[in-house]
Design a protein around this motif. Structure first.
Motif, PDB file in Angstrom:
ATOM      1  N   HIS A 461       0.810  -1.092   0.089  1.00 39.43           N
ATOM      2  CA  HIS A 461       0.014   0.042   0.230  1.00 39.43           C
ATOM      3  C   HIS A 461       0.887   1.159  -0.053  1.00 39.43           C
ATOM      4  O   HIS A 461       0.665   2.243  -0.791  1.00 39.43           O
ATOM      5  N   VAL A 462       2.040   1.405   1.020  1.00 43.26           N
ATOM      6  CA  VAL A 462       2.522   2.424   1.121  1.00 43.26           C
ATOM      7  C   VAL A 462       3.678   2.701  -0.133  1.00 43.26           C
ATOM      8  O   VAL A 462       3.712   3.624  -0.714  1.00 43.26           O
ATOM      9  N   ALA A 463       4.071   1.535  -0.711  1.00 45.90           N
ATOM     10  CA  ALA A 463       5.106   1.603  -1.632  1.00 45.90           C
ATOM     11  C   ALA A 463       4.426   1.992  -3.033  1.00 45.90           C
ATOM     12  O   ALA A 463       4.667   2.898  -3.844  1.00 45.90           O
ATOM     13  N   ARG A 464       2.905   1.622  -3.102  1.00 50.46           N
ATOM     14  CA  ARG A 464       2.067   2.153  -4.091  1.00 50.46           C
ATOM     15  C   ARG A 464       1.901   3.757  -3.990  1.00 50.46           C
ATOM     16  O   ARG A 464       1.971   4.384  -5.145  1.00 50.46           O
ATOM     17  N   LYS A 465       1.741   4.084  -3.034  1.00 50.57           N
ATOM     18  CA  LYS A 465       1.463   5.592  -2.635  1.00 50.57           C
ATOM     19  C   LYS A 465       2.867   6.307  -3.339  1.00 50.57           C
ATOM     20  O   LYS A 465       2.549   7.393  -4.004  1.00 50.57           O
TER      21      LYS A 465
END
Length: 891
Positions: A461-465
């Motif tokens: 999730h965070v890497a995608r952000k």
DNA sequence: CATATCACG
DNA sequence: ACGTACGTGATATGC
């Protein structure tokens, strides 16, 4: 089981067009209506799983209704070309989806849909109509429901017979009668004059149909109403017939011709690519798994190689040395926190992204990793972020420094469309990035169920952000450039966010003991008042409940009802003030409300917000919330601390300097909005008044009432002041009459006289509305933009509102631009001159500082100088500076 | 979670 | 004829 979905193509295209910002592809093709239509279709296919589907469009210029009533739809303005040029694309879209479309020369989509729903109904098919048009509710039956678009186009509200019954107390058929009586401005259906929704519903609940109402005019109470009904019998009947959707149009189409067996993913992909709907590509079934985030770290999801690959790394101790090389410039950076308030929220981890690289770094590791901390603090390592203020302040609380923010996607998105307050990264990514982001809610859960998910989910999730930021920035930059907003970002909002970060982190000292003491006094007074009120009422009740209070005042004490709200008689302060002569309880209630507000919001509310570590209040200045460019303040709101009434004003005594021997200093612009108006309208009279340094309300009174300065009474000045306010708000006679408690006619006369003297202002108001109609938006002096989708709306209320907004926004927004500039300059000056004084708060036209005694004289002149010269106008800007031991003494 | 009310510019 | 002043946020009630 069959499910037949019928879509009102014109209605949905219109909704989509006005709900979304005017997007364009890199070669200038407008696509916002197409995008809205697409998201709606994807949602409908996904959620309704139709077995049969079709889209109906209006066709031909002559609708059959014209023969009945020539004004029909005459009130409609032309479809803007930006929309009409999208209709061919929407047709292509439907072809790409393999969805059948249908139009019939001389008929509207309504009639086609009306006809087909009837046929489907007769076959007992479950049928859903998708539209933005409430008229269609008349088609609802046991098998047919109508889904109305809400908030844009992708949210649908489904109406069955039960919902219509609940909302209106009517059968679907009676929607026609409702329109017949109340009319519909957007379709130019006249209805009966003086009859709105309320009256119409009342009549229909009693008599059922227009015809029955007309048969019983004599029994109906209200002389005026009777007269209106009697004088408009034919018009009412005709209105009803206009509102009736045709159910027997010559539609040459068999239901089995619209069976649906899905689309060809390849075709759809090609179309999405052409429209540059990157974020929608993963949603195509058969191309992408869009599995949510179940993929293991390092693994690409199913879209790899076809459209949107996503692979990323999770940092671990062993890999840090190797990863250090990947800390390049520029990079996408996202700081994930567990909670909304970044003064308290723990930092969970970091997302980092660049070309072909994405990484999740948990907070524990970040704290051990020297190279990363250096990279964060290194001004020359450029970061692309989403809400740099949040990152900066959040990191600061954790002892980490962030420098080198080169692009803030949050602020950029806000500048591109300020209508959507608080841009969400996931939404922005949908428009500008290839990678999709799940909603935080779906990852963390909501409310009490909120919790951190397992590492695999969280890290992706965070890497995608971070990846979304990396991918989106170039496109957003292009868009900013196109709209001439780049400078506003780099010279104003960007630097301002760092100034605000410092103010929030610094915080303002609150004298808690003083507040507690004031609270105890209030408790006593409120106790007394409560008893008094119970006595006067003859029974105890909850004074804070408008419902219970209403029962006491209007049932038990039989006071007259002067104004109503949706739910019952109004008990607002302006109503109560008028009721005061009738009963002694009223004044006590007003006082109770006033003191109760102070206790709950300003004593208890503020005490709760004192930070235990610093003993100060650390507000959040939201930089991307308002439609005009102003800031807002939350948790707590420090922009609405009482000042107008003496009792409330005392709250400001609790706002004190954080160091002994220091002072509070406040500087406020005098009449900044009217000065801005003088500048942008170039009104010679207004400019003259300000150049001569006159009291503007007195000057207005002189001009409007045609008297000399010493003949201006306090009453005249008060009225002139109200007119000046009205002008800034986008004047209407009704609004002014409410404010001054005079008749609408008198208010209209004031306005006429005002415009006779301030002709430049009048001209500006006309020009700005015209310009808004041309462009669809208005701008401030610094090019800040606000879209006004309703400016050409057929609905009088919506259009009028947009017109007032067109008049007000350049004024309010330019004033906001000016003080923001002043804040940036001020912070620079403090630093350059090595001053210890600190900027603490901004309250729209006021800046508040804490200042050591030996800097008082310097600051008095410096602050005034910086604020007055922030942006040179054709009139001088005037600033008043005051200081004292508490905020309340800065007057 | 919506509504009414009220605090500010 | 229509029914509002422009821009915000916090609290208490009550469904």
């Amino acid at each position: 089981m069959s499910h037949f979905v019928l879509i009102d193509g014109n209605s949905i295209a219109n909704r989509a067009f006005y709900a979304l910002p005017l997007l364009s592809t890199s070669n200038g093709l407008h696509t916002n209506a197409v995008l809205g239509f697409t998201t709606m279709l994807l949602k409908v296919l996904e959620e309704m799983k139709p077995t049969h589907i079709m889209v109906a469009f209006d066709a031909g210029k002559v609708v059959f209704r014209h023969s009945e009533f020539t004004d029909y739809k005459a009130g409609r303005s032309k479809t803007p070309t930006e929309l009409s040029e999208q209709f061919p694309l929407i047709r292509e879209l439907l072809d790409a989806f393999s969805i059948k479309r249908f139009e019939l020369e001389g008929y509207e989509a309504d009639d086609i849909i009306g006809t087909l729903t009837l046929r489907a109904d007769q076959n007992n098919w479950k049928t859903t109509v998708i539209t933005g048009d409430k008229d269609m509710l008349q088609l609802v039956s046991d098998h047919v429901s109508v889904a109305l678009t809400r908030k844009g186009v992708s949210e649908l509200e489904v109406y069955t017979t039960a919902e219509i019954e609940q909302k209106y107390g009517l059968k679907p058929q009676q929607i026609i009668d409702l329109k017949g009586l109340m009319g519909d401005a957007s379709d130019n259906i006249p209805g009966v004059p003086g009859v709105g929704e309320k009256t119409a519903l009342k009549l229909l609940h009693q008599y059922g149909t227009v015809e029955e109402v007309l048969n019983h005019i004599d029994e109906i109470s209200g002389k005026k109403l009777q007269e209106n009904l009697r004088g408009n019998v034919e018009q009412a009947k005709m209105s009803k017939s206009l509102a009736t959707i045709l159910r027997e149009a010559p539609v040459d189409l068999e239901l089995d011709q619209v069976g649906y067996s899905g689309y060809d993913p390849g075709k759809l992909l090609e179309f999405f690519k052409r429209m540059e709907f990157k974020s929608l590509i993963p949603k195509i079934k058969g191309i992408s798994a869009t599995s949510g985030y179940n993929a293991e770290a390092g693994e690409a999801d199913e879209t790899a190689g076809k459209s949107v690959p996503f692979s990323y790394l999770i940092a671990d101790r062993g890999s840090l040395a190797e990863l250090a090389e990947k800390l390049t410039s520029p990079m996408g950076l996202f700081v994930e926190m567990d909670g909304d308030n970044y003064h308290h929220a723990p930092i969970v981890g970091f997302g980092l992204a660049a070309e072909d690289f994405a990484l999740y770094l948990p907070m524990e590791l970040a704290l051990e990793w020297e190279a990363f901390r250096q990279w964060l603090a290194d001004e020359t390592k450029q970061k692309w972020v989403f809400d740099g203020k949040r990152d900066t302040v959040g990191l600061a609380w954790n002892g980490l420094q962030l420098n080198g923010i080169q692009f803030d996607m949050y602020l950029a998105t806000y500048l591109l469309n300020a209508t959507e307050s608080n841009p969400i990264l996931a939404d922005a990514a949908l428009q500008y990035a290839a990678v999709a982001i799940a909603s935080d809610e779906s990852v963390y859960g909501k409310g009490a169920k909120r919790e951190l998910p397992e590492l695999a989910t969280l890290s992706e999730h965070v890497a995608r952000k971070a990846t979304a930021i990396w991918q989106a920035v170039p496109a957003i930059r292009r868009e900013l450039e196109q709209q001439e907003l780049s400078e506003l970002l780099t010279k104003l909002e960007g630097p301002l966010s760092l100034v605000l970060a410092e103010m929030e982190r610094t915080g303002v000292k609150l004298d808690a003991e003083r507040l507690v003491q004031m609270g105890q006094e209030l408790d006593r007074k409120l106790d007394e008042l409560t008893n008094k009120i119970y006595d006067l009422a003859g029974e105890p009740f909850n004074i804070n409940s408008p419902k219970q209070l209403g029962e006491i005042l209007f049932d038990r004490l039989q006071l007259p009802v002067l104004k109503k709200t949706k739910t019952g008689p109004s008990t607002s302060a302006d109503v109560l003030e008028k009721l005061a002569p009738y009963h002694p309880i009223i004044d006590e209630i007003l006082l109770f409300r006033q003191l109760g507000k102070l206790r709950s919001t300003y004593i208890e509310g503020l005490l709760k917000e004192i930070n235990s570590k610093t003993g100060k209040i650390h507000t959040l200045f939201n930089q991307a919330t308002t439609a005009t460019g102003r800031l807002s303040s939350t948790e707590p709101n420090l922009q609405n601390i009482p000042i107008r009434l003496e009792e409330g004003r005392k709250i400001r005594e609790a706002f004190v300097p954080s160091e002994a021997g220091w002072y509070m200093l406040a500087a406020d612009y005098s009449q900044i909005e009217l000065r801005v108006l003088a500048h942008i309208s170039r009104d010679q009279n207004l400019i003259d008044a300000f150049r001569k340094g006159m009291d503007i309300h007195t000057r207005t009174a002189m001009d409007v009432f045609g008297v000399s300065e010493d003949e201006v009474t306090s009453m005249m000045r008060r009225q002139a002041k109200a007119v000046n306010f009205g002008i800034v708000y986008g004047i209407s006679d009704y609004g002014l009459s409410q404010n001054l408690n005079i008749t609408r006619k008198e208010a209209a006369e004031f306005i006429d006289r005002y415009f006779a003297v301030f002709q430049g202002v009048k001209q500006y108001m006309e020009d700005i509305v015209e310009q808004a109609k041309q462009d669809g938006y208005v701008t401030t002096l610094l090019q800040r933009r606000r879209y006004l989708p309703d400016i050409r709306n057929k609905n009088f209320n919506l259009r009028s509102f947009a017109e007032r907004t067109a008049m007000n926004t350049p004024i309010q927004g330019t004033a906001a631009d000016i003080i923001k500039l002043a804040m940036i300059r001020m912070q620079e000056s403090l630093r350059q001159q090595g001053l210890r004084s600190r900027m603490l708060l901004q309250v729209h036209d006021e800046l508040v500082f804490e200042v050591p005694q030996d800097e008082l004289e310097t600051m008095k002149t410096l602050v005034a100088d910086v604020m007055e010269n922030a942006l040179p106008l054709d009139v001088p800007l005037k600033v008043d500076v005051h200081y004292g031991p508490t905020w309340n003494d800065t007057k």
